[in-house]
Design a protein around this motif. Sequence first.
Motif, PDB file in Angstrom:
ATOM      1  N   THR A   9      45.603  20.142 119.321  1.00 46.50           N
ATOM      2  CA  THR A   9      46.387  18.856 118.777  1.00 46.50           C
ATOM      3  C   THR A   9      47.117  19.126 117.560  1.00 46.50           C
ATOM      4  OG1 THR A   9      44.676  18.090 117.877  1.00 46.50           O
ATOM      5  CG2 THR A   9      45.120  17.284 120.212  1.00 46.50           C
ATOM      6  N   ALA A  13      48.409  14.596 113.333  1.00 47.23           N
ATOM      7  CA  ALA A  13      47.940  13.200 113.917  1.00 47.23           C
ATOM      8  C   ALA A  13      46.469  13.089 113.255  1.00 47.23           C
ATOM      9  CB  ALA A  13      47.659  13.776 115.523  1.00 47.23           C
ATOM     10  N   TYR A  14      45.878  13.831 113.058  1.00 45.25           N
ATOM     11  CA  TYR A  14      44.366  13.710 112.294  1.00 45.25           C
ATOM     12  C   TYR A  14      44.871  13.018 111.000  1.00 45.25           C
ATOM     13  CZ  TYR A  14      42.138  16.551 115.792  1.00 45.25           C
ATOM     14  OH  TYR A  14      41.421  17.048 116.980  1.00 45.25           O
ATOM     15  N   TRP A  17      45.681   9.618 111.515  1.00 45.75           N
ATOM     16  CA  TRP A  17      44.611   8.810 112.102  1.00 45.75           C
ATOM     17  C   TRP A  17      43.786   8.345 110.865  1.00 45.75           C
ATOM     18  CZ3 TRP A  17      43.455   5.497 115.736  1.00 45.75           C
ATOM     19  CH2 TRP A  17      44.161   5.723 116.921  1.00 45.75           C
ATOM     20  N   VAL A  18      43.429   9.415 110.066  1.00 40.80           N
ATOM     21  CA  VAL A  18      42.740   9.008 108.548  1.00 40.80           C
ATOM     22  C   VAL A  18      43.507   8.077 107.745  1.00 40.80           C
ATOM     23  CG1 VAL A  18      41.850   9.964 106.584  1.00 40.80           C
ATOM     24  CG2 VAL A  18      41.408  11.107 108.573  1.00 40.80           C
ATOM     25  N   VAL A  20      45.425   5.485 108.604  1.00 40.62           N
ATOM     26  CA  VAL A  20      45.857   4.533 109.430  1.00 40.62           C
ATOM     27  C   VAL A  20      44.555   3.585 109.412  1.00 40.62           C
ATOM     28  CG1 VAL A  20      45.997   3.065 111.653  1.00 40.62           C
ATOM     29  CG2 VAL A  20      47.959   4.741 110.854  1.00 40.62           C
ATOM     30  N   GLY A  21      43.337   4.632 109.599  1.00 41.05           N
ATOM     31  CA  GLY A  21      42.053   4.228 109.474  1.00 41.05           C
ATOM     32  C   GLY A  21      41.383   3.662 108.007  1.00 41.05           C
TER      33      GLY A  21
END
Length: 41
Positions: A9, A13-14, A17-18, A20-21
Amino acid sequence: MERRTPGVTNPLAYVLWVLVGAGLIYGISQTAVKAFALFTG
């Protein structure tokens, strides 16, 4: 058209995600703190 292999991937993207999280956790924690202060006087 480029085909991606499963399991590989985009590292971006990771990162997203971090970010947004982290924002989500921060927002929920701030809401919980303010709600607690509101209901406990």
